[in-house]
Design a protein around this motif. Structure first.
Motif, mmCIF file in Angstrom:
data_model
loop_
_atom_site.group_PDB
_atom_site.id
_atom_site.type_symbol
_atom_site.label_atom_id
_atom_site.label_comp_id
_atom_site.label_asym_id
_atom_site.label_seq_id
_atom_site.Cartn_x
_atom_site.Cartn_y
_atom_site.Cartn_z
ATOM 1 N N TYR A 22 0.813 -1.223 0.000
ATOM 2 C CA TYR A 22 0.000 0.000 0.000
ATOM 3 C C TYR A 22 0.845 1.270 0.000
ATOM 4 O O TYR A 22 0.319 2.365 0.165
ATOM 5 C CB TYR A 22 -0.948 -0.014 1.201
ATOM 6 C CG TYR A 22 -2.056 -1.032 1.032
ATOM 7 C CD1 TYR A 22 -3.244 -0.691 0.387
ATOM 8 C CD2 TYR A 22 -1.893 -2.342 1.460
ATOM 9 C CE1 TYR A 22 -4.247 -1.629 0.200
ATOM 10 C CE2 TYR A 22 -2.892 -3.292 1.281
ATOM 11 C CZ TYR A 22 -4.061 -2.927 0.650
ATOM 12 O OH TYR A 22 -5.052 -3.874 0.454
ATOM 13 N N SER A 23 2.125 1.133 -0.218
ATOM 14 C CA SER A 23 2.981 2.311 -0.303
ATOM 15 C C SER A 23 2.867 2.940 -1.692
ATOM 16 O O SER A 23 2.523 2.270 -2.661
ATOM 17 C CB SER A 23 4.429 1.929 -0.005
ATOM 18 O OG SER A 23 4.928 1.038 -1.006
ATOM 19 N N PRO A 24 3.149 4.241 -1.820
ATOM 20 C CA PRO A 24 3.058 4.896 -3.130
ATOM 21 C C PRO A 24 4.086 4.320 -4.108
ATOM 22 O O PRO A 24 5.242 4.126 -3.742
ATOM 23 C CB PRO A 24 3.360 6.368 -2.818
ATOM 24 C CG PRO A 24 3.071 6.517 -1.365
ATOM 25 C CD PRO A 24 3.453 5.203 -0.741
ATOM 26 N N THR A 298 -1.237 -0.980 -7.695
ATOM 27 C CA THR A 298 -1.271 0.156 -6.791
ATOM 28 C C THR A 298 -2.352 -0.053 -5.744
ATOM 29 O O THR A 298 -3.403 -0.632 -6.020
ATOM 30 C CB THR A 298 -1.573 1.470 -7.547
ATOM 31 O OG1 THR A 298 -2.858 1.386 -8.166
ATOM 32 C CG2 THR A 298 -0.521 1.741 -8.621
ATOM 33 N N GLN A 299 -2.073 0.420 -4.534
ATOM 34 C CA GLN A 299 -3.028 0.366 -3.418
ATOM 35 C C GLN A 299 -3.620 -1.041 -3.231
ATOM 36 O O GLN A 299 -4.806 -1.209 -2.977
ATOM 37 C CB GLN A 299 -4.134 1.395 -3.631
ATOM 38 C CG GLN A 299 -3.598 2.833 -3.649
ATOM 39 C CD GLN A 299 -4.686 3.854 -3.867
ATOM 40 O OE1 GLN A 299 -5.375 3.832 -4.884
ATOM 41 N NE2 GLN A 299 -4.845 4.762 -2.916
ATOM 42 N N GLY A 300 -2.761 -2.039 -3.389
ATOM 43 C CA GLY A 300 -3.178 -3.412 -3.175
ATOM 44 C C GLY A 300 -4.039 -3.996 -4.275
ATOM 45 O O GLY A 300 -4.640 -5.057 -4.090
ATOM 46 N N GLN A 301 -4.095 -3.342 -5.432
ATOM 47 C CA GLN A 301 -4.934 -3.816 -6.536
ATOM 48 C C GLN A 301 -4.102 -3.964 -7.805
ATOM 49 O O GLN A 301 -3.266 -3.109 -8.117
ATOM 50 C CB GLN A 301 -6.080 -2.836 -6.821
ATOM 51 C CG GLN A 301 -7.052 -2.659 -5.661
ATOM 52 C CD GLN A 301 -8.075 -1.576 -5.963
ATOM 53 O OE1 GLN A 301 -7.723 -0.489 -6.420
ATOM 54 N NE2 GLN A 301 -9.343 -1.867 -5.711
ATOM 55 N N ARG A 302 -4.337 -5.046 -8.542
ATOM 56 C CA ARG A 302 -3.754 -5.215 -9.876
ATOM 57 C C ARG A 302 -4.834 -4.936 -10.902
ATOM 58 O O ARG A 302 -5.916 -5.535 -10.863
ATOM 59 C CB ARG A 302 -3.205 -6.634 -10.053
ATOM 60 C CG ARG A 302 -2.034 -6.950 -9.144
ATOM 61 C CD ARG A 302 -1.321 -8.231 -9.560
ATOM 62 N NE ARG A 302 -0.336 -8.639 -8.569
ATOM 63 C CZ ARG A 302 0.907 -8.167 -8.501
ATOM 64 N NH1 ARG A 302 1.316 -7.278 -9.395
ATOM 65 N NH2 ARG A 302 1.733 -8.599 -7.560
ATOM 66 N N LEU A 303 -4.547 -4.016 -11.812
ATOM 67 C CA LEU A 303 -5.527 -3.611 -12.815
ATOM 68 C C LEU A 303 -4.920 -3.805 -14.203
ATOM 69 O O LEU A 303 -3.927 -3.164 -14.551
ATOM 70 C CB LEU A 303 -5.921 -2.142 -12.616
ATOM 71 C CG LEU A 303 -6.963 -1.572 -13.571
ATOM 72 C CD1 LEU A 303 -8.291 -2.302 -13.417
ATOM 73 C CD2 LEU A 303 -7.149 -0.076 -13.340
ATOM 74 N N SER A 304 -5.524 -4.701 -14.991
ATOM 75 C CA SER A 304 -5.021 -5.002 -16.335
ATOM 76 C C SER A 304 -5.811 -4.241 -17.381
ATOM 77 O O SER A 304 -7.048 -4.153 -17.311
ATOM 78 C CB SER A 304 -5.109 -6.503 -16.616
ATOM 79 O OG SER A 304 -4.288 -7.223 -15.725
ATOM 80 N N SER A 332 -5.305 -10.516 -1.937
ATOM 81 C CA SER A 332 -5.532 -11.052 -0.597
ATOM 82 C C SER A 332 -4.209 -11.221 0.134
ATOM 83 O O SER A 332 -3.147 -11.349 -0.500
ATOM 84 C CB SER A 332 -6.246 -12.401 -0.686
ATOM 85 O OG SER A 332 -5.352 -13.400 -1.140
ATOM 86 N N PRO A 333 -4.227 -11.230 1.469
ATOM 87 C CA PRO A 333 -2.984 -11.439 2.213
ATOM 88 C C PRO A 333 -2.265 -12.726 1.831
ATOM 89 O O PRO A 333 -1.036 -12.753 1.740
ATOM 90 C CB PRO A 333 -3.458 -11.473 3.666
ATOM 91 C CG PRO A 333 -4.704 -10.647 3.676
ATOM 92 C CD PRO A 333 -5.365 -10.928 2.354
ATOM 93 N N ASN A 334 -3.034 -13.782 1.576
ATOM 94 C CA ASN A 334 -2.391 -15.046 1.233
ATOM 95 C C ASN A 334 -1.791 -15.018 -0.165
ATOM 96 O O ASN A 334 -0.714 -15.571 -0.402
ATOM 97 C CB ASN A 334 -3.401 -16.187 1.364
ATOM 98 C CG ASN A 334 -3.897 -16.327 2.796
ATOM 99 O OD1 ASN A 334 -3.121 -16.173 3.732
ATOM 100 N ND2 ASN A 334 -5.172 -16.576 2.962
#
Length: 415
Positions: A22-24, A298-304, A332-334
């Motif tokens: 979650y870091s920039p 970014t922000q914990g999300q992968r966007l294709s 997810s954490p896992n």
């Protein structure tokens, strides 16, 4: 790669890997999809424009760069200036210097580029001249990834490359004349009809030119490529597994003897010239992605993004209307644990034991160590007091088997 079990340490909030997610971002990948032709092994999202047009003379490239810059300007900055930029493809050297400058200026305006940022571009022999190279360097390129692939004309033709061996030497001479100080060569092993002698010769020719970095890839026959159609039968002229492994060992031996550090499964560098942008991927750090087929993290999300230009332009309008805030499933954490293990073990340095202890539950860590004990006994995995890493070359050669065992061990926690 989702499941209901939990291998993440109870220190979830302070977990170094979770906090990092979650870091920039400090890196950006920019996809330039245009090629003169599609190589027979390629399954990347590209657009073939032929040999006649490039740069400002190609309307398709001009329109695409405009769309690309709109996406960059429409993406919210998350707070950090960029340390690395990588223009990949495709063949980014089909851009004009003005188009490259347009892209880099958009990145500078939206996110900022830190002084000394590594700005890489993929360039193919035969796609640039002295004036274009001078323009690229003046625009801010600091690192060039040079697509040589092989030093035999018959092998270049066999895999559909649009350049010759003579083009490699002519292009590299230009790079030296213009003072390019950070050049990486790409080479491919396991090509149709390729012999070990040819592979040794390609390595030797590349080493003699003294690039600062070499990326050595084993051919993977991807579905729906020309190679997949040509070599479906068991009698295809591709090297068998034992021969492919010998190619890999040979590359490591020759490159290490020449002073290159084998710092990642497929990458070798002279001291001080590891690829900083790719370290972002291998450490599973966030990054921006721009352009057709690109993925951002970014922000914990992968966007294709869509893999065709038509669909990308449609997607872009939706993205811009949403102010660059499209939803994507969170990692997810896992999944984060599994992805990070897979990527970090590509590096020769491996993973420090304190990081594993911070990010895995004690039971998960013990399960992992017990599961890969046979590989430790074989010498393919080194589990020391400071770090766990794969051995070179055997651990790297059998990394898929090792990682599969490791993932199964973590999955067992949910059973």
């Amino acid at each position: 790669m989702t499941s209901n079990f939990s291998v993440l340490s109870s220190q979830t909030v302070s977990s170094s890997w979770m906090a990092q997610t979650y870091s920039p971002p400090r890196s950006a990948y920019v996809h330039i999809p245009f090629c003169r032709r599609r190589c027979f092994y390629c399954d990347f999202p590209i657009s073939v424009i032929g040999d006649r047009q490039s740069g400002d003379q190609a309307p398709a490239i001009t329109r695409y760069v405009d769309h690309l810059c709109r996406e960059i300007r429409g993406t919210p900055s998350l707070g950090n200036a960029l340390d690395t930029v990588f223009l990949g493809g495709g063949t980014p050297s089909l851009l004009s210097p003005g188009q490259l400058q347009q892209i880099l200026q958009s990145l500078q305006a939206q996110f900022g580029l830190n002084p000394g940022a590594e700005v890489s571009i993929e360039m193919d022999p035969g796609t640039f001249d002295k004036a274009k190279l001078q323009g690229f360097l003046a625009a801010g390129i600091t690192r060039i990834s040079f697509g040589a692939q092989a030093f035999q004309d018959e092998l270049l033709a066999a895999c559909g490359r649009s350049h010759s061996v003579a083009d490699i030497y002519a292009a590299y001479e230009l790079l030296q004349e213009e003072g390019a100080e950070n050049v990486s060569f790409d080479l491919i092993s396991g090509l149709p009809y390729q012999s070990l002698k040819q592979w040794q010769a390609s390595l030797g020719e590349a080493i003699a030119l003294k690039p600062q970095h070499l990326s050595v890839y084993d051919l993977i026959v991807e579905p729906k490529t020309v190679f997949a159609r040509r070599y479906e039968s068991e009698t295809h002229p591709l090297p068998d597994g034992d021969t492919a492994a010998e190619f890999y060992r040979q590359a490591i031996a020759q490159l290490q003897a020449a002073g290159y550090d084998h710092y990642e499964i497929s990458n070798h560098a002279q001291p001080g010239y590891t690829c900083q942008h790719n370290q972002t991927y291998w450490h599973n750090r966030p990054y921006y992605g721009f352009g057709m087929g690109a993925t951002s993290y970014t922000q914990g999300q992968r966007l294709s993004r869509p893999r065709t230009r038509v669909d990308y332009v449609k997607w872009l309008e939706t993205y811009l209307n949403a102010n660059g805030q499209l939803d994507a499933p969170p990692v997810s954490p896992n999944d984060l644990i599994l992805e990070t293990l897979m990527l970090r073990l590509r590096l020769a340095a491996g993973i420090p034991i304190p990081e594993l202890e911070d990010n895995l539950t004690p039971q998960a860590l013990e399960n992992v160590k017990q599961a890969i004990a046979p590989y430790i006994n074989q010498g393919w995995v080194h589990w020391g007091p400071e770090a766990v890493h794969l051995s070179d070359p055997e651990g790297f050669l059998f990394s898929n088997s090792i990682l599969s065992t490791l993932f199964n061990a973590l999955d067992s926690e949910g059973n």
